[in-house]
Design an enzyme around this catalytic site. Structure first.
Site, short mmCIF file in Angstrom:
data_model
loop_
_atom_site.label_atom_id
_atom_site.label_comp_id
_atom_site.label_asym_id
_atom_site.label_seq_id
_atom_site.Cartn_x
_atom_site.Cartn_y
_atom_site.Cartn_z
N ASP A 151 39.76 82.13 -1.07
CA ASP A 151 39.83 83.19 0.19
C ASP A 151 39.02 82.50 1.22
OD1 ASP A 151 41.10 84.90 -1.33
OD2 ASP A 151 39.37 86.51 -1.28
N ASP A 204 41.28 85.99 3.84
CA ASP A 204 40.19 87.42 3.75
C ASP A 204 39.42 87.40 4.75
OD1 ASP A 204 39.04 89.38 2.67
OD2 ASP A 204 38.29 88.44 0.89
N GLU A 227 35.50 82.46 -2.53
CA GLU A 227 35.55 82.83 -1.03
C GLU A 227 34.29 82.33 -0.26
OE1 GLU A 227 34.40 86.94 1.56
OE2 GLU A 227 35.85 87.09 -0.11
N ASP A 234 46.07 99.24 -0.99
CA ASP A 234 46.43 98.67 0.28
C ASP A 234 47.84 99.02 0.62
OD1 ASP A 234 43.99 97.17 0.58
OD2 ASP A 234 44.80 95.45 -0.19
N ASP A 269 28.65 90.75 4.14
CA ASP A 269 30.18 89.99 3.97
C ASP A 269 30.63 90.20 5.47
OD1 ASP A 269 31.78 88.52 2.65
OD2 ASP A 269 32.45 90.04 1.20
N GLU A 311 36.98 86.31 -9.06
CA GLU A 311 36.24 85.83 -7.77
C GLU A 311 34.82 86.50 -7.63
OE1 GLU A 311 36.72 87.45 -3.08
OE2 GLU A 311 38.30 87.44 -4.54
N HIS A 365 45.56 94.43 -2.65
CA HIS A 365 45.19 95.53 -3.61
C HIS A 365 46.29 96.63 -3.87
CE1 HIS A 365 41.46 93.75 -1.77
NE2 HIS A 365 40.88 93.86 -2.82
#
Length: 446
Positions: free
Chosen positions: A296, A339, A268, A104, A307, A232, A101
């Protein structure tokens, strides 16, 4: 460049005979499985946020992670050291891709202009690290969920100023992703959803979300970005109901707004669990709709309702995941992005190596078993037998559209003694178990 993760050695493939906990037992990058190497099949990617930014905080506790940059007070110096550490880490584990991101890789400034300046500085450093290591960018994205401005959403916010700010942020993220040769760009609607319908105009919010995606597609074309766009799915957390709930929901959304030709889906594993699905289900649904774009890789805890993003160690799940990927013809230009984050008490840098190594070996094992299952046509033969009634006679007429209700009624009146066959679910599950257990013996034949 000085070594940063001094306790993490170069991780090599040593095979099943090795007792070295810091060596691959199954992942051998150059080993061919079918007509591709493992590296080509798996396209592993490091998640910048979990590996380099996550500090171990949770809703009940402060940071726990011990990292070389923790003592640095300057946010840009921390960003520089993280970048260098990330490329060292990827090089040591043989990971060829990374994802990020925007927030990040560089800290958010006091203004959008300052944030963009921070990004440009760190992206210049990352360019040099990419050139030195030949590590590539799998995908980039923008963090449209952490800052308080996004408390009501980003593209789905009721505040038009927030929509505009999110657009400016994605514009910059697209530019740096393109600059770094990113092969994909992901949208994850971290807060694109609602808490209560009492204060939500869902129709307007979803229309605006589609407008936002259309603008992104148009801008990507304008700047010459050739990467694949990905959405996503995530069913809940942080909002009660996210607009990108699961694969089926995302596909319906894209088709409603005429965006299906511009996007594929980034799936994911943990999000599949939160949606009440298996990982295989989400991959399969995307594949049969020609929408499987990237993955992911992690796993969730079925006893916890959030999560957890654990490193993948479930051989059964990875085998069935790789089965879908192989049937898809591969995952390129997508990949398998970690991830996944360490458990809060796993706070030492070397735990990063243990986590990634375990996940890479688990997917390598799953790849080999899935390939053998396809080579032996174990499941395919059973499917063909189970649905053979649609290969001829009345079934073929149904498939080819040669009959209507009147014709089917006439047939049914003459053929009302129906005989069903067993689905053999337990037998098939047993066969897969045998392939998992007898992997070493099976691979000797490959």
């Amino acid at each position: 460049m000085d070594e940063i993760f001094k306790d993490i050695p170069k991780i090599e493939y040593e095979g099943l005979e090795s007792n070295n906990l810091l060596a691959f037992k199954h992942y051998n990058a150059d080993e061919k499985v079918g007509n591709k190497t493992m590296a080509e099949h798996l396209r592993f990617s490091m998640a910048y946020w979990h590996t380099l930014v996550a500090n171990g905080t949770d809703p009940f506790g402060n940071a726990t992670m011990e990292r070389p940059w923790n003592s640095l007070t300057d946010s840009m110096q921390r960003a520089e050291l993280r970048a260098k550490a990330g490329f060292e880490f990827m090089s040591k584990l043989g990971i060829n891709y990374f994802c990020f991101h925007d927030r990040d890789i560089a800290p958010e400034g006091n203004s959008l202009q300052e944030s963009n300046k921070n990004l440009d500085y760190i992206v210049s450093l990352i360019e040099k690290l990419m050139e030195k290591t030949d590590i590539k960018l799998l995908w980039g994205t923008a963090n449209l969920f952490s800052h308080p401005r996004y408390m009501h959403g980003a593209a789905s916010s009721p505040n038009a100023d927030v929509f505009a700010h999110a657009a400016a942020q994605v514009k910059k993220a697209l530019e740096i992703t393109s600059r770094l040769g990113g092969e994909n760009y992901v949208f994850w609607g971290g807060r694109e959803g609602y808490e209560t319908l009492l204060n939500t105009d869902m129709a307007l919010e979803q229309d605006n979300l589609a407008r936002f995606f259309t603008m992104a597609v148009d801008y990507a074309e304008k700047i010459g970005f050739k990467g694949q766009f990905l959405l996503e799915p995530k069913p809940k957390e942080p909002t009660k109901h996210q607009y990108d709930y699961d694969v089926a929901n995302v596909i319906a959304f894209l088709r409603k707004y005429g965006l299906e030709d511009y996007f594929k889906i980034n799936i994911e594993a943990n999000h599949a669990l939160l949606a009440g699905h298996t990982f295989q289900h989400e991959l399969h649904y995307a594949r049969i709709n020609q929408m499987l774009g990237s993955i992911d890789i992690n796993q969730g805890d079925p006893l916890l309702g959030w999560d957890t993003d654990q490193f993948p160690t479930n051989l059964y799940a990875t085998t069935l995941a790789m089965y879908e990927i192989l049937k898809n013809g591969g995952i390129k230009p997508g990949g398998l992005n970690f991830d996944a984050k360490l458990r809060r008490p796993s706070f030492e840098p070397i735990d990063l190596a243990y986590g990634h190594l375990a996940g890479m070996d688990t997917f390598a094992y799953g790849l080999k078993v899935a390939h053998r299952l396809l080579e032996d046509n174990v499941l395919e033969d059973h499917l063909a037998e189970r649905y053979k009634s649609y290969q001829s006679g009345i079934g073929l007429d149904i498939v080819e559209g040669n009959l209507d209700f009147e014709g089917l009624n006439e047939y049914a009146l003459k053929n009302d003694q129906i005989i069903n066959a067993s689905g053999r679910q337990e037998m098939l599950e047993s066969i897969i178990n045998n392939y998992l257990i007898m992997g070493g013996v099976i691979w000797e034949k490959m």
